[in-house]
Enzyme design. Structure first.
Site, PDB file in Angstrom:
ATOM      1  N   CYS A 119      14.022 -32.636 102.059  1.00 29.47           N
ATOM      2  CA  CYS A 119      15.179 -33.542 101.969  1.00 29.47           C
ATOM      3  C   CYS A 119      16.509 -32.811 102.097  1.00 29.47           C
ATOM      4  CB  CYS A 119      15.123 -34.315 100.666  1.00 29.47           C
ATOM      5  SG  CYS A 119      13.548 -35.156 100.457  1.00 29.47           S
ATOM      6  N   HIS A 255      21.653 -36.437  98.747  1.00 30.31           N
ATOM      7  CA  HIS A 255      20.397 -36.985  99.258  1.00 30.31           C
ATOM      8  C   HIS A 255      20.083 -38.264  98.487  1.00 30.31           C
ATOM      9  CE1 HIS A 255      16.304 -37.632 100.192  1.00 30.31           C
ATOM     10  NE2 HIS A 255      15.817 -37.122  99.084  1.00 30.31           N
ATOM     11  N   ASN A 285      14.002 -43.619 100.383  1.00 27.94           N
ATOM     12  CA  ASN A 285      14.190 -42.170 100.526  1.00 27.94           C
ATOM     13  C   ASN A 285      13.690 -41.776 101.917  1.00 27.94           C
ATOM     14  OD1 ASN A 285      13.869 -39.394 100.546  1.00 27.94           O
ATOM     15  ND2 ASN A 285      13.052 -39.273  98.467  1.00 27.94           N
TER      16      ASN A 285
HETATM   17  O1  UT7 Z   1      13.354 -36.688  97.796  1.00 34.48           O
HETATM   18  C1  UT7 Z   1      13.001 -35.481  97.198  1.00 34.48           C
HETATM   19  C2  UT7 Z   1      13.433 -35.384  95.785  1.00 34.48           C
HETATM   20  N1  UT7 Z   1      12.787 -36.397  94.997  1.00 34.48           N
HETATM   21  C3  UT7 Z   1      13.410 -36.910  93.956  1.00 34.48           C
HETATM   22  O2  UT7 Z   1      14.535 -36.559  93.682  1.00 34.48           O
HETATM   23  C4  UT7 Z   1      12.653 -37.916  93.114  1.00 34.48           C
HETATM   24  C5  UT7 Z   1      12.834 -37.614  91.648  1.00 34.48           C
HETATM   25  N2  UT7 Z   1      12.089 -38.537  90.772  1.00 34.48           N
HETATM   26  C6  UT7 Z   1      12.360 -39.853  90.679  1.00 34.48           C
HETATM   27  O3  UT7 Z   1      13.186 -40.374  91.392  1.00 34.48           O
HETATM   28  C7  UT7 Z   1      11.657 -40.636  89.617  1.00 34.48           C
HETATM   29  O4  UT7 Z   1      10.932 -39.750  88.782  1.00 34.48           O
HETATM   30  C8  UT7 Z   1      10.673 -41.717  90.160  1.00 34.48           C
HETATM   31  C9  UT7 Z   1      11.442 -42.856  90.786  1.00 34.48           C
HETATM   32  C10 UT7 Z   1       9.728 -41.093  91.181  1.00 34.48           C
HETATM   33  C11 UT7 Z   1       9.854 -42.301  89.017  1.00 34.48           C
HETATM   34  O5  UT7 Z   1      10.714 -42.847  88.029  1.00 34.48           O
HETATM   35  P1  UT7 Z   1      10.566 -42.420  86.509  1.00 34.48           P
HETATM   36  O6  UT7 Z   1      11.533 -43.206  85.738  1.00 34.48           O
HETATM   37  O7  UT7 Z   1      10.664 -40.919  86.424  1.00 34.48           O
HETATM   38  O8  UT7 Z   1       9.119 -42.914  86.181  1.00 34.48           O
HETATM   39  P2  UT7 Z   1       7.901 -42.099  85.582  1.00 34.48           P
HETATM   40  O9  UT7 Z   1       7.219 -41.302  86.636  1.00 34.48           O
HETATM   41  O10 UT7 Z   1       8.351 -41.385  84.339  1.00 34.48           O
HETATM   42  O11 UT7 Z   1       6.941 -43.274  85.156  1.00 34.48           O
HETATM   43  C12 UT7 Z   1       7.324 -44.213  84.115  1.00 34.48           C
HETATM   44  C13 UT7 Z   1       6.267 -45.290  84.025  1.00 34.48           C
HETATM   45  C14 UT7 Z   1       4.849 -44.731  83.992  1.00 34.48           C
HETATM   46  O12 UT7 Z   1       4.085 -45.539  83.122  1.00 34.48           O
HETATM   47  P3  UT7 Z   1       3.793 -45.041  81.614  1.00 34.48           P
HETATM   48  O13 UT7 Z   1       3.142 -43.704  81.746  1.00 34.48           O
HETATM   49  O14 UT7 Z   1       5.146 -44.961  80.956  1.00 34.48           O
HETATM   50  O15 UT7 Z   1       2.922 -46.133  81.098  1.00 34.48           O
HETATM   51  C15 UT7 Z   1       4.357 -44.932  85.394  1.00 34.48           C
HETATM   52  O16 UT7 Z   1       2.956 -45.075  85.472  1.00 34.48           O
HETATM   53  O17 UT7 Z   1       6.341 -46.125  85.176  1.00 34.48           O
HETATM   54  C16 UT7 Z   1       5.046 -46.216  85.777  1.00 34.48           C
HETATM   55  N3  UT7 Z   1       5.238 -46.357  87.219  1.00 34.48           N
HETATM   56  C17 UT7 Z   1       5.439 -47.548  87.811  1.00 34.48           C
HETATM   57  N4  UT7 Z   1       5.488 -48.798  87.323  1.00 34.48           N
HETATM   58  C18 UT7 Z   1       5.728 -49.789  88.197  1.00 34.48           C
HETATM   59  C19 UT7 Z   1       5.287 -45.377  88.173  1.00 34.48           C
HETATM   60  N5  UT7 Z   1       5.501 -45.926  89.385  1.00 34.48           N
HETATM   61  C20 UT7 Z   1       5.592 -47.265  89.181  1.00 34.48           C
HETATM   62  C21 UT7 Z   1       5.822 -48.341  90.043  1.00 34.48           C
HETATM   63  N6  UT7 Z   1       5.880 -49.587  89.507  1.00 34.48           N
HETATM   64  N7  UT7 Z   1       5.998 -48.192  91.373  1.00 34.48           N
END
Ligand code: UT7
Length: 330
Positions: A119, A255, A285
């Site tokens: 990215c 980004h 993204n």
């Molecule tokens: O482009 C290269 C660089 N990349 C980035 O900068 C991305 C950086 N990371 C992020 O943007 C975020 O971490 C994400 C958008 C990928 C995820 O968001 P988050 O707030 O960090 O969510 P998480 O991974 O901590 O997950 C929170 C909860 C989990 O459930 P539990 O364990 O709390 O029960 C996940 O299973 O959300 C759940 N979850 C979802 N729920 C509904 C994960 N994906 C989804 C989804 N829909 N699509």
């Protein structure tokens, strides 16, 4: 970490973008995986993304972005003397996408290479082109950031598939006495690379076993923490080294991975959110294309003007960062 305050001899003289026609909305994602429009919007700021046709690949995205540039500006590609394509999703490892662009547009025999900085790719290409122009050997460089991420997305993994879209951005950079690329910053946290990868030949990254599907795998929380810590540090270092302050920035163009990351970085650095350009709401993204797509939205609605001071900041797989201070010159 590398910093440089340059006597600039690089000017951006033309610009073009492309996104595929097919739109995949958050409601469409709800039919594919266990997710909701509300979750996606709140956690990422993404509402929809563009998906390339089955027979549309990275090379096609590159061609379309260059064609868009030709349609918008009076460009002459005949004397381009270097082509750099930043991508993590090339149709083939070789021939490079850059060599394909050279052939497609009948550009004379010249340097052509693909770079892979995920990215951070578009800004890394800007930095490399700037270096080549500074030597005086090269005069006119075509750079492209393009990714067909949908072709490398696991649509059974809700933690990643809701994020990614396809697109491309192209820019022409020319040697000039009074350049407008004013400063540059790069950093890499290679020891954290296994948190975000797309496998190729090996099933391991320095002792960390990885999935070998060729699809994008991400530990979102780890990458999120890294981004909101590192990007503010890089912004501070880049501005200090160039004798600039956050108040002088007209447009911060990070980004477009996640709107919450952008908000956090703005809060930590004091850059007002209104001075930010982002593309994730409409395009998701798009990796190496996300920064040009954000710039394009601002060109089209008249927000960005000639002379505006822009801070472009790419970050992602590697984990790597590339940022530049650029005076907008179109
Ligand atoms: O482009 C290269 C660089 N990349 C980035 O900068 C991305 C950086 N990371 C992020 O943007 C975020 O971490 C994400 C958008 C990928 C995820 O968001 P988050 O707030 O960090 O969510 P998480 O991974 O901590 O997950 C929170 C909860 C989990 O459930 P539990 O364990 O709390 O029960 C996940 O299973 O959300 C759940 N979850 C979802 N729920 C509904 C994960 N994906 C989804 C989804 N829909 N699509």
């Amino acid at each position: 970490m590398t910093l440089s305050a340059l006597k600039s001899q690089t000017k951006l003289t033309a610009f073009g973008v492309y996104v595929p026609d097919r739109i995949l909305t958050n409601n469409d994602m709800e039919k594919l995986v266990d997710t909701s429009d509300e979750w996606i919007v709140q956690r990422t700021g993404i509402r929809e993304r563009r998906i390339s046709a089955d027979d549309e690949y990275c090379s096609d995205l590159c061609y379309a972005a260059v064609a868009n540039m030709q349609a918008r500006y009076a460009v002459n590609l005949a004397d381009v003397d270097y082509i750099i394509v930043a991508t993590s999703t090339p149709d083939t490892f070789f021939p490079s996408m850059a060599a394909r662009v050279q052939a497609k547009f009948g550009i004379r025999s010249c340097g052509a290479l693909d770079i892979q900085a995920a990215c951070a790719g578009f800004v890394a290409a800007l930095q490399l082109a700037n270096g080549l122009l500074l030597t005086g050997v090269h005069r006119k460089i075509l750079i492209i950031g393009a990714d067909a991420l949908s072709k490398a997305t696991d649509y059974t993994d809700r933690s990643t598939c809701i994020l990614f879209g396809d697109g491309a951005g192209a820019a022409l950079l020319e040697w000039t006495e009074d350049g407008t690329l004013l400063g540059s910053y790069t950093a890499t946290s290679g020891a954290s690379g296994h948190h975000l990868y797309r496998s190729s030949l090996s099933a391991d990254i320095d002792g960390h076993p990885i999935q070998t599907t060729g699809k994008i795998v991400q530990d979102g929380r780890e990458v999120y923490k890294w981004a909101v810590t590192q990007v503010p540090k890089g912004i501070t270092a880049l501005l200090e080294n160039n004798g600039r302050t956050t108040e002088e920035i007209d447009w911060f163009v990070p980004h477009s991975a996640n709107m919450r990351i952008v908000e956090s970085v703005c809060e930590r650095t004091g850059i007002p959110l209104e001075k930010t350009l982002a593309s994730m709401e409409l395009f998701g993204n798009t990796s190496a294309a996300s920064i040009p797509l954000a710039l394009d939205l601002a060109i089209r609605d008249g927000r960005i003007n000639k002379g505006d001071l822009c801070l472009l900041y790419g970050f992602g797989g590697g984990l790597t960062e590339a940022a530049v201070l650029l005076e907008w010159s179109l």
